[in-house]
Design an enzyme around this catalytic site. Sequence first.
Site, short mmCIF file in Angstrom:
data_model
loop_
_atom_site.label_atom_id
_atom_site.label_comp_id
_atom_site.label_asym_id
_atom_site.label_seq_id
_atom_site.Cartn_x
_atom_site.Cartn_y
_atom_site.Cartn_z
N SER A 90 -106.78 2.45 24.08
CA SER A 90 -106.89 1.44 25.18
C SER A 90 -108.70 1.60 25.43
O SER A 90 -109.21 2.84 25.49
CB SER A 90 -106.24 2.21 26.49
OG SER A 90 -106.56 1.61 27.63
N LYS A 110 -104.95 8.90 26.28
CA LYS A 110 -105.35 7.96 25.14
C LYS A 110 -106.41 8.74 24.42
O LYS A 110 -106.60 8.89 23.35
CB LYS A 110 -105.70 6.67 25.55
CG LYS A 110 -104.49 5.98 26.13
CD LYS A 110 -103.52 5.75 25.03
CE LYS A 110 -102.13 5.04 25.36
NZ LYS A 110 -101.22 4.62 24.45
N PHE A 142 -108.39 -4.24 25.10
CA PHE A 142 -108.88 -4.43 26.29
C PHE A 142 -107.72 -5.00 27.34
O PHE A 142 -106.95 -4.07 27.51
CB PHE A 142 -110.20 -5.27 26.13
CG PHE A 142 -111.44 -4.73 25.84
CD1 PHE A 142 -111.45 -3.94 24.57
CD2 PHE A 142 -112.24 -4.32 26.68
CE1 PHE A 142 -112.37 -3.12 24.14
CE2 PHE A 142 -113.27 -3.42 26.42
CZ PHE A 142 -113.20 -2.69 25.06
N TYR A 165 -104.06 8.78 32.77
CA TYR A 165 -103.63 7.74 31.71
C TYR A 165 -104.84 7.57 30.71
O TYR A 165 -104.18 7.83 29.33
CB TYR A 165 -103.13 6.39 32.20
CG TYR A 165 -103.20 5.13 31.25
CD1 TYR A 165 -102.29 5.21 30.42
CD2 TYR A 165 -104.23 4.34 31.00
CE1 TYR A 165 -102.43 4.16 29.44
CE2 TYR A 165 -104.22 3.28 30.17
CZ TYR A 165 -103.20 3.26 29.31
OH TYR A 165 -103.23 2.26 28.38
C1 UD1 Z 1 -105.55 -1.28 33.45
C2 UD1 Z 1 -106.14 -0.20 32.42
C3 UD1 Z 1 -105.85 -0.40 30.94
C4 UD1 Z 1 -104.60 -0.79 30.55
C5 UD1 Z 1 -104.25 -2.09 31.59
C6 UD1 Z 1 -102.66 -2.40 31.47
C7 UD1 Z 1 -108.14 1.25 33.35
C8 UD1 Z 1 -109.54 1.03 33.68
N1 UD1 Z 1 -107.60 -0.14 32.95
O1 UD1 Z 1 -106.59 -2.24 33.11
O2 UD1 Z 1 -106.39 0.51 30.39
O3 UD1 Z 1 -104.52 -1.31 29.53
O4 UD1 Z 1 -104.50 -1.53 33.09
O5 UD1 Z 1 -101.73 -1.10 31.82
O6 UD1 Z 1 -107.72 1.98 33.33
N2 UD1 Z 1 -106.82 -7.01 40.10
C9 UD1 Z 1 -106.58 -7.61 41.52
N3 UD1 Z 1 -105.36 -7.56 42.10
C10 UD1 Z 1 -104.23 -7.04 41.58
C11 UD1 Z 1 -104.37 -6.57 40.01
C12 UD1 Z 1 -105.45 -6.60 39.67
O7 UD1 Z 1 -107.55 -8.10 42.05
O8 UD1 Z 1 -103.20 -7.20 42.07
C13 UD1 Z 1 -107.93 -7.04 39.34
C14 UD1 Z 1 -108.42 -5.59 39.10
O9 UD1 Z 1 -109.29 -5.16 40.25
C15 UD1 Z 1 -109.30 -5.96 37.87
C16 UD1 Z 1 -108.49 -7.02 37.17
O10 UD1 Z 1 -107.54 -7.68 38.26
O11 UD1 Z 1 -110.48 -6.40 38.09
C17 UD1 Z 1 -107.45 -6.44 36.13
O12 UD1 Z 1 -106.54 -5.50 36.54
P1 UD1 Z 1 -105.44 -5.08 35.79
O13 UD1 Z 1 -104.74 -6.13 35.45
O14 UD1 Z 1 -104.70 -3.88 36.52
O15 UD1 Z 1 -105.98 -4.30 34.58
P2 UD1 Z 1 -106.99 -3.00 34.44
O16 UD1 Z 1 -107.02 -2.37 35.60
O17 UD1 Z 1 -108.39 -3.80 33.94
#
Ligand code: UD1
Length: 342
Positions: free
Chosen positions: A129, A157, A182, A153
């Site tokens: 990851s 990894k 990603f 988590y």
């Molecule tokens: C996280 C993990 C990644 C993992 C992925 C799937 C980290 C840094 N990243 O990715 O390794 O593979 O989850 O499990 O540990 N967001 C909102 N509102 C929401 C949800 C998310 O604004 O309700 C935003 C977050 O702030 C972020 C983006 O959307 O900027 C993506 O978030 P998310 O889909 O949760 O993935 P990551 O956190 O990037």
Amino acid sequence: MLGPSTVLVTGGAGFIGSHTAVELLDHGHEVVIVDDYSNSSPGAVERIAKVAGRPPAAAYEADLLDRRALTEVFDNHSFDAVVHFAAKKAVGESVRLPVEYYDINVGGTTALLRAMREHEVHRLVFSSSCSIYGDTTKVPLTEGDPARPTNPYATTKWLCERILTDVCRYVPELSVLALRYFNPVGAHPSGLLGEVPNGVPNNVMPYLAQVADGRLDRLQVFGDDYPTPDGTGVRDYVHVMDVAEGHRMALEHLDDKPGMSVFNIGTGRGTSVLELVSAFSHAAGTPIPYEITGRRPGDVAELIADATAVARAWGWTTSRDLAAMVEDAWRFQQMNPAGYPN
Ligand code: UD1
């Protein structure tokens, strides 16, 4: 690894595992699935068969930590390679349950390595990851950049990668490819396979899908004060079909060289949360309500892959854009509002 092979896919009923299983079946490989269905269901295996037009050779309900069950799986088949997805993957949950994460993600991987050694299976594709890069401001990220995991988590990894590197040093016949994805999103274009989160989704894409179809009220956008063009978090979203193709190509390239290699799997392009909301609204033909709330603890501003190494090594590049990601995710949501039938 050339020609049709028999591949064990751990976590093969999960989001990326199920799409990879179809990709392998489509390319003439035999697939054996092991999944404990803790965050998936047998319904996914039926869908794999339907989409691929033929079923996996077998699907076992088993936990990798169940040594007897795992040995039986290896006794029953002669595997050419293993693709190892089975793991827990929710960042927030990992902070609450760190021991469980180390046990399942790290212990599951060493249990698998033990079974592989006992059965003389020497090829492994490991699901890693981008989260291992952790708290970073570097854009884009290359495989040589330092790992700074910020939650259990991500640490599991990173530890698995370290263990695999070390084991490869002492077991010269072992060949391992770790793929650091990603943000995999989207769904199979048939609408039959996709991401089925348990309960309220943590990740932005399945959350958006449930807002678009009215199951959830509105998206909370976690922060608009990041140093990014519109202030919201930027991620490298990559279509799960491209990720699945990456795994199939990894299998084909496992014999290129012995030992451990690591590759980023991403598009090299960043998309902000607000850009994603806009693309999803367009695909769904409906405005998506959202509100800006505070930052989510542990989030970083921007994570983008430099995926040129894998392009150079095997010619893997992505062929599906953001429009395809949101259209496919939306189709899956509409066709399966309550996930897979069981
Ligand atoms: C996280 C993990 C990644 C993992 C992925 C799937 C980290 C840094 N990243 O990715 O390794 O593979 O989850 O499990 O540990 N967001 C909102 N509102 C929401 C949800 C998310 O604004 O309700 C935003 C977050 O702030 C972020 C983006 O959307 O900027 C993506 O978030 P998310 O889909 O949760 O993935 P990551 O956190 O990037």
